[in-house]
Design an enzyme around this catalytic site. Structure first.
Site, mmCIF file in Angstrom:
data_model
loop_
_atom_site.group_PDB
_atom_site.id
_atom_site.type_symbol
_atom_site.label_atom_id
_atom_site.label_comp_id
_atom_site.label_asym_id
_atom_site.label_seq_id
_atom_site.Cartn_x
_atom_site.Cartn_y
_atom_site.Cartn_z
ATOM 1 N N LYS A 105 -4.591 -0.914 0.073
ATOM 2 C CA LYS A 105 -4.199 0.388 0.229
ATOM 3 C C LYS A 105 -5.076 1.182 -1.051
ATOM 4 C CE LYS A 105 -0.432 -1.008 -2.398
ATOM 5 N NZ LYS A 105 -0.114 -2.663 -2.259
ATOM 6 N N GLY A 134 3.207 -2.218 5.534
ATOM 7 C CA GLY A 134 3.267 -3.663 5.803
ATOM 8 C C GLY A 134 3.209 -3.726 7.264
ATOM 9 N N ILE A 136 5.065 -2.271 9.830
ATOM 10 C CA ILE A 136 5.666 -1.231 10.183
ATOM 11 C C ILE A 136 4.246 -0.222 10.928
ATOM 12 C CG2 ILE A 136 6.781 0.964 10.156
ATOM 13 C CD1 ILE A 136 7.946 -0.098 7.719
ATOM 14 N N GLY A 187 10.912 -12.145 -7.682
ATOM 15 C CA GLY A 187 9.282 -11.968 -7.210
ATOM 16 C C GLY A 187 9.057 -10.412 -6.631
ATOM 17 N N GLU A 190 6.326 -7.087 -10.216
ATOM 18 C CA GLU A 190 5.213 -7.923 -11.113
ATOM 19 C C GLU A 190 5.768 -7.944 -12.653
ATOM 20 O OE1 GLU A 190 2.594 -9.271 -10.014
ATOM 21 O OE2 GLU A 190 2.804 -8.192 -7.906
ATOM 22 N N LYS A 205 -0.391 5.180 -0.917
ATOM 23 C CA LYS A 205 -0.138 4.963 0.409
ATOM 24 C C LYS A 205 0.223 6.419 1.108
ATOM 25 C CE LYS A 205 2.277 0.657 -0.107
ATOM 26 N NZ LYS A 205 3.451 -0.111 -0.197
ATOM 27 N N GLY A 307 5.008 -8.694 2.250
ATOM 28 C CA GLY A 307 5.174 -10.016 2.391
ATOM 29 C C GLY A 307 4.192 -10.785 3.501
#
Length: 442
Positions: A105, A134, A136, A187, A190, A205, A307
């Site tokens: 992105k 992701g 979607i 996780g 960051e 985005k 993910g």
């Protein structure tokens, strides 16, 4: 059987996911398309690590240039991330006549307007469904399913890290700092979480979604952006008492007369959404996008926003779209941004000062007579009326939180009033929170 040959840049988490689908779902893909999609080459700086896949039939290289210039590669998948060298590799791939699919992105938000004309001139496609949401298919919906609509608004929870943090803060009454540490340990965040928690990821985005929705150019740098780091558990509780939940939303709306988009409103900030709305029910690391059109009214897209598996799924879906028209051409595919390149316009971004909202304001003030009267008098001077005002319990510091919910006003009026209010001796200048309210979310 016709074959599309794929070269992959990057064998990190998403890259391995893409390779896994192309290898393990090869027969399913062929049955759907009536042609083969074959991973022929991959590049990564680390070729020693065992990725748990059989790469014996795949040419591996530690130099991405081997892939983007190769004669036996028809489509390049860029999963390196960041601006450079990703931009250079993608440009080289296009110049060598190769279609491109990316999940990047940042690349599309910053350099998309440089890359799209090159692709259009050469009759090539750039797929980037995985860059927003992701797994979607929100951009596919905008580009294809809602193509007959004039888009009236786009709202989205576009960052799973922020949504996870806000959900945990609400459910556990925990402080932001403590939940952020937990998100980092799991996780979700960051080590340096700035990109996520300060809204930058969401702004990138949103800039892509807005340009696709309204036929405008991508203007990431002009998105008004605020993050969630100033929100407290007490703020979340106060919002809940008033019938709202706090979500970090990306919001885009067109403005103009008689359906003509003259300016585009783009903003990212913590937002009050009604508890009864579908958007308020989106919890943990899930994402959701609401797109409203003049004929279709409200539509909503929900799922994992990041993910390995969801993102890889979206990447391969783009590969399959391009493969469906290969090698005879891709004229049947919608343009990457949903409008033919020649019709896209450089439309101004609406100044944030001109946007209109209702506002949640939290002030920390000294507990003494006349403070609330002074605050409300300043608000009245700037034509801001109140829907509700709540004085909370005194803190140990002997300061008192005041929470106000305003009626609709402009951002310019609100900021002018807040500038005067924070100048009052009784108001703690560094302890002011402003949240915007959106009742139009479904």
């Amino acid at each position: 059987m016709t074959e599309l040959r794929v070269g992959l840049l990057g064998l990190g988490t998403i890259g391995v996911g893409v390779a896994r689908i192309l290898i393990e779902q090869k027969e399913l893909i062929s049955r759907r398309l009536g042609k083969e999609v074959r991973l022929v080459a991959a590049a990564d700086r680390d070729l020693a690590t065992d990725r748990g896949l059989d790469f014996s039939d795949i040419r591996l290289s530690d130099d991405a240039n081997d892939i983007v210039t190769a004669d036996d590669v028809d489509l390049v998948v860029e999963l390196i991330g960041g601006y450079e060298p990703a931009r250079s590799f993608v440009m080289t791939a296009l110049e060598h006549g190769k279609h491109v699919v990316t999940a990047n992105k940042a690349l599309i938000a910053k350099h998309g307007e440089e890359l799209f004309p090159v692709a259009a001139e050469k009759g090539l496609q750039i797929g980037f469904e995985a860059a927003v949401g992701g797994g979607i298919p929100c951009m596919k919906a905008l580009r294809e399913g809602l193509a007959a609509n004039a888009i009236e608004s786009v709202y989205g929870i576009l960052n799973g890290t922020c949504n996870f943090i806000l959900t945990k803060m609400e459910n556990e009454g925990a402080d932001y700092a403590d939940v952020l540490k937990e998100a980092q340990a799991l996780g979700y965040a960051e080590a340096d979480p700035t990109f996520d928690v300060e809204g930058i990821d969401t702004a990138q985005k949103l800039s892509i979604l807005a340009a696709m929705a309204f036929g405008s150019k991508i203007k990431f740098e002009e998105v008004f952006t605020e993050g969630i780091s100033k929100i407290t558990a007490a703020d979340i509780e106060s919002a809940h008492e008033m019938g709202y939940r706090i979500k970090l939303l990306g919001i885009a709306k067109p403005h103009g007369a008689e359906g003509e988009v003259e300016t585009v409103e783009m903003r990212v900030h913590p937002t009050l959404v009604p508890l009864a709305s579908q958007m308020a029910q989106v919890s943990d690391s899930y994402n959701a996008v609401q797109i409203s059109g003049d004929f279709v009214e409200h539509t909503m897209y929900f799922g994992r926003g990041a993910g390995e598996r969801p993102t890889a799924s979206a990447v391969v879906a783009d590969i399959m779209d391009i493969a469906s028209g290969f090698p005879d051409g891709i004229a049947h595919l919608a343009p990457p941004m949903g409008f033919v390149q020649s019709s896209r316009r450089d439309k101004p971004t609406m100044p944030m000062a001109d946007t209109e909202c209702e506002y949640f304001i939290r002030l920390m003030v000294k507990d003494k007579p006349g403070v609330i009267a002074s605050v409300t008098s300043i608000l009245a001077d700037h034509r801001i009326s109140l829907e509700a005002l709540i004085q909370k319990e005194r803190h140990a510091s002997h300061n008192v939180p005041i929470v106000m919910l305003t009626h609709e006003t402009t951002e310019g009026n609100l900021q002018a009033a807040i500038s005067r209010i924070t100048g009052l001796e009784a108001v703690e200048e560094d302890d002011v929170l402003i949240l915007r309210k959106e009742s139009a979310v479904a």
